[in-house]
Design a protein around this motif. Sequence first.
Motif, PDB file in Angstrom:
ATOM      1  N   ASN A   6       0.824  -1.226  -0.031  1.00  0.00           N
ATOM      2  CA  ASN A   6      -0.035  -0.034   0.036  1.00  0.00           C
ATOM      3  C   ASN A   6       0.990   1.307  -0.054  1.00  0.00           C
ATOM      4  O   ASN A   6       0.117   2.441  -0.103  1.00  0.00           O
ATOM      5  CB  ASN A   6      -0.939   0.095   1.153  1.00  0.00           C
ATOM      6  CG  ASN A   6      -0.141  -0.349   2.429  1.00  0.00           C
ATOM      7  OD1 ASN A   6       0.789   0.448   2.912  1.00  0.00           O
ATOM      8  ND2 ASN A   6      -0.764  -1.442   3.197  1.00  0.00           N
ATOM      9  N   HIS A   7       2.227   1.230   0.217  1.00  0.00           N
ATOM     10  CA  HIS A   7       2.926   2.321   0.071  1.00  0.00           C
ATOM     11  C   HIS A   7       4.355   2.136  -0.150  1.00  0.00           C
ATOM     12  O   HIS A   7       4.881   0.804   0.208  1.00  0.00           O
ATOM     13  CB  HIS A   7       2.681   2.983   1.530  1.00  0.00           C
ATOM     14  CG  HIS A   7       3.368   4.390   1.846  1.00  0.00           C
ATOM     15  ND1 HIS A   7       3.142   5.137   0.967  1.00  0.00           N
ATOM     16  CD2 HIS A   7       4.396   4.961   2.339  1.00  0.00           C
ATOM     17  CE1 HIS A   7       3.483   6.527   1.248  1.00  0.00           C
ATOM     18  NE2 HIS A   7       4.476   6.052   2.281  1.00  0.00           N
TER      19      HIS A   7
ATOM     20  N   ARG B 290       8.439   3.906  -0.707  1.00  0.00           N
ATOM     21  CA  ARG B 290       9.304   5.199  -0.672  1.00  0.00           C
ATOM     22  C   ARG B 290      10.653   4.556  -1.090  1.00  0.00           C
ATOM     23  O   ARG B 290      11.209   3.644  -0.881  1.00  0.00           O
ATOM     24  CB  ARG B 290       9.474   5.701   0.770  1.00  0.00           C
ATOM     25  CG  ARG B 290       8.443   6.126   1.486  1.00  0.00           C
ATOM     26  CD  ARG B 290       8.695   6.568   2.989  1.00  0.00           C
ATOM     27  NE  ARG B 290       7.562   6.931   3.810  1.00  0.00           N
ATOM     28  CZ  ARG B 290       7.519   6.487   4.966  1.00  0.00           C
ATOM     29  NH1 ARG B 290       8.425   6.312   5.705  1.00  0.00           N
ATOM     30  NH2 ARG B 290       6.306   6.714   5.732  1.00  0.00           N
TER      31      ARG B 290
ATOM     32  N   ILE C  95       9.240  13.748  -4.981  1.00  0.00           N
ATOM     33  CA  ILE C  95       8.053  13.680  -5.817  1.00  0.00           C
ATOM     34  C   ILE C  95       7.075  12.813  -5.219  1.00  0.00           C
ATOM     35  O   ILE C  95       7.238  11.491  -4.624  1.00  0.00           O
ATOM     36  CB  ILE C  95       8.454  13.001  -7.094  1.00  0.00           C
ATOM     37  CG1 ILE C  95       9.548  13.735  -7.907  1.00  0.00           C
ATOM     38  CG2 ILE C  95       7.183  12.668  -8.026  1.00  0.00           C
ATOM     39  CD1 ILE C  95      10.881  12.996  -7.627  1.00  0.00           C
ATOM     40  N   LEU C  96       5.954  13.200  -5.021  1.00  0.00           N
ATOM     41  CA  LEU C  96       4.815  12.381  -4.538  1.00  0.00           C
ATOM     42  C   LEU C  96       4.324  11.447  -5.785  1.00  0.00           C
ATOM     43  O   LEU C  96       4.162  11.994  -6.731  1.00  0.00           O
ATOM     44  CB  LEU C  96       3.364  13.054  -4.081  1.00  0.00           C
ATOM     45  CG  LEU C  96       3.840  14.130  -2.925  1.00  0.00           C
ATOM     46  CD1 LEU C  96       2.410  14.992  -2.599  1.00  0.00           C
ATOM     47  CD2 LEU C  96       4.437  13.690  -1.678  1.00  0.00           C
ATOM     48  N   ILE C  97       3.948  10.041  -5.423  1.00  0.00           N
ATOM     49  CA  ILE C  97       3.476   9.275  -6.611  1.00  0.00           C
ATOM     50  C   ILE C  97       2.318   8.433  -6.090  1.00  0.00           C
ATOM     51  O   ILE C  97       2.018   8.400  -4.903  1.00  0.00           O
ATOM     52  CB  ILE C  97       4.454   8.293  -7.019  1.00  0.00           C
ATOM     53  CG1 ILE C  97       4.965   7.368  -5.977  1.00  0.00           C
ATOM     54  CG2 ILE C  97       5.903   9.196  -7.593  1.00  0.00           C
ATOM     55  CD1 ILE C  97       5.906   6.402  -6.321  1.00  0.00           C
ATOM     56  N   GLU C  98       1.339   8.120  -7.111  1.00  0.00           N
ATOM     57  CA  GLU C  98       0.550   7.243  -6.856  1.00  0.00           C
ATOM     58  C   GLU C  98       0.663   6.240  -8.148  1.00  0.00           C
ATOM     59  O   GLU C  98       0.682   6.563  -9.113  1.00  0.00           O
ATOM     60  CB  GLU C  98      -0.928   7.631  -6.925  1.00  0.00           C
ATOM     61  CG  GLU C  98      -1.203   8.583  -5.515  1.00  0.00           C
ATOM     62  CD  GLU C  98      -2.718   9.027  -5.419  1.00  0.00           C
ATOM     63  OE1 GLU C  98      -2.615   9.412  -4.324  1.00  0.00           O
ATOM     64  OE2 GLU C  98      -3.362   9.043  -6.284  1.00  0.00           O
TER      65      GLU C  98
ATOM     66  N   SER D 279       0.152   4.390  -2.471  1.00  0.00           N
ATOM     67  CA  SER D 279       0.602   5.634  -2.841  1.00  0.00           C
ATOM     68  C   SER D 279       2.484   5.558  -2.487  1.00  0.00           C
ATOM     69  O   SER D 279       2.752   4.689  -1.873  1.00  0.00           O
ATOM     70  CB  SER D 279       0.277   6.511  -1.590  1.00  0.00           C
ATOM     71  OG  SER D 279       0.542   6.056  -0.099  1.00  0.00           O
ATOM     72  N   GLY D 280       3.049   6.795  -2.475  1.00  0.00           N
ATOM     73  CA  GLY D 280       4.395   6.704  -2.295  1.00  0.00           C
ATOM     74  C   GLY D 280       5.324   7.856  -2.597  1.00  0.00           C
ATOM     75  O   GLY D 280       4.436   8.887  -2.744  1.00  0.00           O
ATOM     76  N   LEU D 281       6.421   7.813  -2.372  1.00  0.00           N
ATOM     77  CA  LEU D 281       7.299   9.022  -2.716  1.00  0.00           C
ATOM     78  C   LEU D 281       8.421   8.531  -3.177  1.00  0.00           C
ATOM     79  O   LEU D 281       9.120   7.517  -2.915  1.00  0.00           O
ATOM     80  CB  LEU D 281       7.394  10.129  -1.689  1.00  0.00           C
ATOM     81  CG  LEU D 281       7.860   9.612  -0.298  1.00  0.00           C
ATOM     82  CD1 LEU D 281       9.553   9.458  -0.191  1.00  0.00           C
ATOM     83  CD2 LEU D 281       7.472  10.503   0.887  1.00  0.00           C
ATOM     84  N   ILE D 282       9.383   9.444  -4.194  1.00  0.00           N
ATOM     85  CA  ILE D 282      10.544   9.485  -4.496  1.00  0.00           C
ATOM     86  C   ILE D 282      11.278  10.734  -4.087  1.00  0.00           C
ATOM     87  O   ILE D 282      10.889  11.734  -4.257  1.00  0.00           O
ATOM     88  CB  ILE D 282      10.541   9.091  -5.955  1.00  0.00           C
ATOM     89  CG1 ILE D 282       9.884   7.919  -6.490  1.00  0.00           C
ATOM     90  CG2 ILE D 282      11.868   9.192  -6.474  1.00  0.00           C
ATOM     91  CD1 ILE D 282       9.681   7.682  -7.873  1.00  0.00           C
TER      92      ILE D 282
ATOM     93  N   GLN E 189      11.781   1.465   0.585  1.00  0.00           N
ATOM     94  CA  GLN E 189      10.842   0.745   1.588  1.00  0.00           C
ATOM     95  C   GLN E 189       9.381   0.509   0.984  1.00  0.00           C
ATOM     96  O   GLN E 189       8.949   1.482   0.568  1.00  0.00           O
ATOM     97  CB  GLN E 189      10.793   1.882   2.684  1.00  0.00           C
ATOM     98  CG  GLN E 189      11.844   2.322   3.317  1.00  0.00           C
ATOM     99  CD  GLN E 189      11.741   3.366   4.390  1.00  0.00           C
ATOM    100  OE1 GLN E 189      11.185   3.293   5.497  1.00  0.00           O
ATOM    101  NE2 GLN E 189      12.092   4.666   4.183  1.00  0.00           N
TER     102      GLN E 189
ATOM    103  N   PHE F   3       5.834  -1.076   1.852  1.00  0.00           N
ATOM    104  CA  PHE F   3       4.889  -1.471   3.049  1.00  0.00           C
ATOM    105  C   PHE F   3       3.822  -2.175   2.496  1.00  0.00           C
ATOM    106  O   PHE F   3       3.035  -1.928   1.685  1.00  0.00           O
ATOM    107  CB  PHE F   3       4.648  -0.234   3.792  1.00  0.00           C
ATOM    108  CG  PHE F   3       5.575   0.576   4.233  1.00  0.00           C
ATOM    109  CD1 PHE F   3       6.359   0.240   5.463  1.00  0.00           C
ATOM    110  CD2 PHE F   3       6.155   1.620   3.589  1.00  0.00           C
ATOM    111  CE1 PHE F   3       7.244   1.058   5.927  1.00  0.00           C
ATOM    112  CE2 PHE F   3       7.129   2.385   4.102  1.00  0.00           C
ATOM    113  CZ  PHE F   3       7.910   2.006   5.299  1.00  0.00           C
TER     114      PHE F   3
END
Lengths: 375, 375, 375, 375
Positions: free
Chosen positions: C155-156, C158, C236-239, C245-248, C264, C266
């Motif tokens: 679900n997430h 990074r 960068i926020l990403i979906e 969801s996530g981020l780079i 990471q 999750f």
Amino acid sequence: MTQTIGIGLVGTGYMGKCHALAWNSVKAVFGNGRRPRLVHLGEVTVELARQKAEEFGFERATGNWRDVVADPEVDVVSITTPNQFHADMAIAALEAGKHVWCEKPMAVAFADAQRMADAARASGKAAVLGYNYIQNPAVRHIDALLRDGVIGPVNHVRVEMDEDFMADPDALFYWKSEASSGYGAIDDFGVHPLSLITTLLGPVERVMANMSKPYADRPARDGGRRSVETYDIASILIELQNGASGLIALSRTAWGRKGRIAVQIFGAKGTITYDQERLNEVQVYETSDKPAEQGFRTILTGPSHPPYDRFIPAAGHGLGFNDLKIIEAHELLKAIAGQEARVIDFAQGLEIERTVHAMAQSHHEGRWVDVAEKG
Amino acid sequence: MTQTIGIGLVGTGYMGKCHALAWNSVKAVFGNGRRPRLVHLGEVTVELARQKAEEFGFERATGNWRDVVADPEVDVVSITTPNQFHADMAIAALEAGKHVWCEKPMAVAFADAQRMADAARASGKAAVLGYNYIQNPAVRHIDALLRDGVIGPVNHVRVEMDEDFMADPDALFYWKSEASSGYGAIDDFGVHPLSLITTLLGPVERVMANMSKPYADRPARDGGRRSVETYDIASILIELQNGASGLIALSRTAWGRKGRIAVQIFGAKGTITYDQERLNEVQVYETSDKPAEQGFRTILTGPSHPPYDRFIPAAGHGLGFNDLKIIEAHELLKAIAGQEARVIDFAQGLEIERTVHAMAQSHHEGRWVDVAEKG
Amino acid sequence: MTQTIGIGLVGTGYMGKCHALAWNSVKAVFGNGRRPRLVHLGEVTVELARQKAEEFGFERATGNWRDVVADPEVDVVSITTPNQFHADMAIAALEAGKHVWCEKPMAVAFADAQRMADAARASGKAAVLGYNYIQNPAVRHIDALLRDGVIGPVNHVRVEMDEDFMADPDALFYWKSEASSGYGAIDDFGVHPLSLITTLLGPVERVMANMSKPYADRPARDGGRRSVETYDIASILIELQNGASGLIALSRTAWGRKGRIAVQIFGAKGTITYDQERLNEVQVYETSDKPAEQGFRTILTGPSHPPYDRFIPAAGHGLGFNDLKIIEAHELLKAIAGQEARVIDFAQGLEIERTVHAMAQSHHEGRWVDVAEKG
Amino acid sequence: MTQTIGIGLVGTGYMGKCHALAWNSVKAVFGNGRRPRLVHLGEVTVELARQKAEEFGFERATGNWRDVVADPEVDVVSITTPNQFHADMAIAALEAGKHVWCEKPMAVAFADAQRMADAARASGKAAVLGYNYIQNPAVRHIDALLRDGVIGPVNHVRVEMDEDFMADPDALFYWKSEASSGYGAIDDFGVHPLSLITTLLGPVERVMANMSKPYADRPARDGGRRSVETYDIASILIELQNGASGLIALSRTAWGRKGRIAVQIFGAKGTITYDQERLNEVQVYETSDKPAEQGFRTILTGPSHPPYDRFIPAAGHGLGFNDLKIIEAHELLKAIAGQEARVIDFAQGLEIERTVHAMAQSHHEGRWVDVAEKG
């Protein structure tokens, strides 16, 4: 109405303050048992005693430790003075009918430790030593893992204990380099690894030690240099009664090590490691995991690892060194109340001392020494 | 004769106990200032209040928090109840002329936080929020390193805060998944990273948030499933007033993270990192080291990092989470005594709340929001 | 008699040497497939080409890359020149009927990347990009863990990628700070995290980026200072299309980071982490472990994690960065042989480029951009 | 035209492949020196030899190792067969005028090692042992730090080497448990720590060993159980000629350890540590740092640590185990070319063997044994 228990404290240095903090907190942390009432504090001068009594919350202060021991409102005496005073103070307190909480090591001379153990046995009182590292929930969890056979029969153990408070060769000579203070690392330090090893794995059968002096002399206070008489480094081969082999490595001149107690326990089905510098973590490798997923698991202690939950309800938030002393105080209170308690009492402490003296003998004779040979 | 200061406590859960432990220990740890006298404890029932008063050492107990606030012997009120009660209690205490130590976050609604800040300003009393992580000697050391310019001007910062107490999708729906509890991770959690960022680097200028729900619904207590109304995960782009860019990443569904607050601060001459799960360590990379020897230095906190020395005279032995609250209590006592203190007061706390609400708005509008836009 | 395959190489810098090493070793490591015959090497001058041909073991050398492409004995062309040359060279090679192994990123301009993908599709040849990190046995193991559902639905996510080769503000301005080189971190770097995310978790749906310049200008070669045109830092926020969801987070000015790619991931039943700076380790937290024994497991890669076993039969001995390129060469040879292969081909590479350009657009417009909007 | 050097290889197991990979890559990595021409490969059967020759790229194959030694086009012979064959093969090769690269340990019997050293001396050829760990740029950097006096005079050293390939008590008995294979951990393993200690700190003066058998017997191939004759675990107290004390701890039954070689070197001004399982990292603690900023620095190897730069121009990207063998091959080529080289030759190797045999004697006699007593 909460029942109280009267506390006396002799000595207010590093460990004296640590005991005082534990007595101040133990009831609020654990919520059960008698509330410590801080009755009487003894120091070398009455002025220092008064200052510390005010800080720590003790009712009375004295420049004569015998006043603390004699105080009828004192039930337990915390002894945190330099090692050479432990024997007289502990024996006097026990003979006065007090419970005793004495810092480690028991004494410099083995004969003194024997007298202490005799006095404890004769008194029928709780007589407990300040081996706080065994109280760490992480160490208790290791205990549980071993008892549950998670890593199978243990065949090898290594414990390193390293600090750097003697590491500076330019620091002035002080009493820890005098022979009158003991052997050096093995009694100043080695008793901690021994407390862990005997608690987790049982008694040591024989030892073969090598002690060394990294610095032959140190600058003297009055100029010139003075020969160092104690051994800051020691390496000891050991064999346990349970058949496991192992080693203990000790240094108080290990630059960068601040409170390292690195434990490695090897079994037929896995391995457990732990380092006191990261006191909230235990590593476990289990062969019951699938082959491609085997690895050391870093377990952060939490409410699943009692009595962590008495301090914090959330895992991984971290206990500190002083918290271990609070647990120790609680165990002592349990021992006083006649309950089963996780403590190292004077009888068990004597076995640790016996092992230390066997180490010294093995060093000087260049051979293995059976612990049973001593005394 | 030691002067005392009267303590009232409302709430005895996780943080209530933590406050009680701090009040019990602060004088013995720091040795200076007034001794806390634990006067009055309030809980939802008088029975619970009495039990906790006995455990924590409070003199009086009540089932009505207004009794605590009204008690003339109470000088300071610790407020550790659920967030929706903070505003009324804190304002009542301030209006009664008490100092206030209130747990974070200030309130669920921004208007309530504003009322609290107004009341604090009007009262002239110390009104302090429970942001304990800024008290860590490790964090204070980071502060000192930044002030000394060790890593040069900061241009980027990342803070992750992760726990796993909401990570189990099969755990029953409870109030933290209700919209009435707030937005989710950003207010339940995000305030901690914001307390660190604003303390270390100054105010946030604008934010762009994305919040997400890892689990759309959760099992309801009465069978069936109930839709989750709060966001357990959030990722936020930030820009600081000092020009640095950064990000905050939050999750309360991050399996395996127990108390992670991982901070990375990047400057023109070096980098500092820190993780609250290893709360006694700071990592620093400095370009002033020789090229072949540059590396992240792991500094174990010790007496060189005040106020560690008030707890333990030896480095690397480790403070715990509860010790941070003792430091916070000491800072609050300094604030009450009119001394300079390291605290986040209601005025500063309001800026943190403002930032949180800007985050929520930016999520819903899919755009950057200036913090100053809020109220 | 072993069959051979003819290799051409254009460019002999960092990646050129890396390709040459891979071609030299791949047959001995894997033991199967055709033996690479190092036929023709091109560089900017024939002198340099000759020197490198002698070092790397190529038979022929040229100062004109078109000679390599035209050589009838060359079957595969390795392209490791600066990014702006990739398109022309790759397209020429494909049109000449060669297989192509081209370093990432595909091209500076999106239109060029599209042309390359078109040429690859038209050619029917293997056209593969140099995304070596996906070849790490550790990353492959993560893939296996995800496929097996070990951590449940993700679900997430990074991913941080940080190095410090642009971190020195006093270093001279060079071409990586010119706009003609691209956007900065997102194309120079961001393509690696995207290669990992898309390989492990599937395509990115939408992005919201913030790029920043830690240093507004840098010293110019001819004295004075020159404005920096590229963005060394990006968040960068990403979906993802799968709903996660996530981020780079990217930085090429992160002092102390040398080759950090910290991942990471999750899930509902656990967490996986990994850092390329410790490329032989994977951490996994699984809720299927007993509660008191849950912790991140550090798995050292070994023969259980193919194709590690082709390099070393003993676990934990460690592969290196160059070994990943050998694996990549082997996958390319499989692709050429028409077997299933783990590669990122030009079609997939184009999707990565599309995502990068969407990031840049989102930064400039201050809003989320759907990847599908691009092109 | 590049000059070549003819290579023979005997043995194609773990180390045989490792040598082959090194010979394939060394020229391309280092760019200088003669290009290895893979001439002749020997194995126990000609079929296996042919298969491996095809894989590794050798021109000729034989089922008789003497063919390799006799081949006039072979200049160097790599010997990677089981230990009991080393002596005959190495001596034959030396007598045939070949240079020799022989895997460690030299031989099972000390007399054989002596014969090998004699033959090497008589031949005037390069005769080098496969101690690859000393080639790690990380270890070379430790060397440089020690030479530069960064940690001052060394007073203590600890080396642990642990793997788990013998850790399973249910694995079948095989030749490593037979006395004919040697003593066990001390010769199978202990030679590696000794190679590091003698390279970094000089010769060992005396030793005191304890060897143990974690499992008394193991399941036999034909059913039943068979007594174990070798010692899988050993702990050795050491004293170096330079006056430092230390210890070596060895286990091939240490579950979870895969390639651990943990080195700790303590000096009067600092400490250096290193673990082969993280082969690209060195930790250094220096007292020249400011007190509040002292900590172990984790240095990631990079171009500042030669010859890392020959492999990768960017720091922190990571060399692998096989890369160390490439460096070793390069050093051997330097030795053959009459240049100064970082190798352990047969003369130095003999001193390592002498130390191992002194360890065994000390175990059996329960006393310290001077290394000079042996032979």
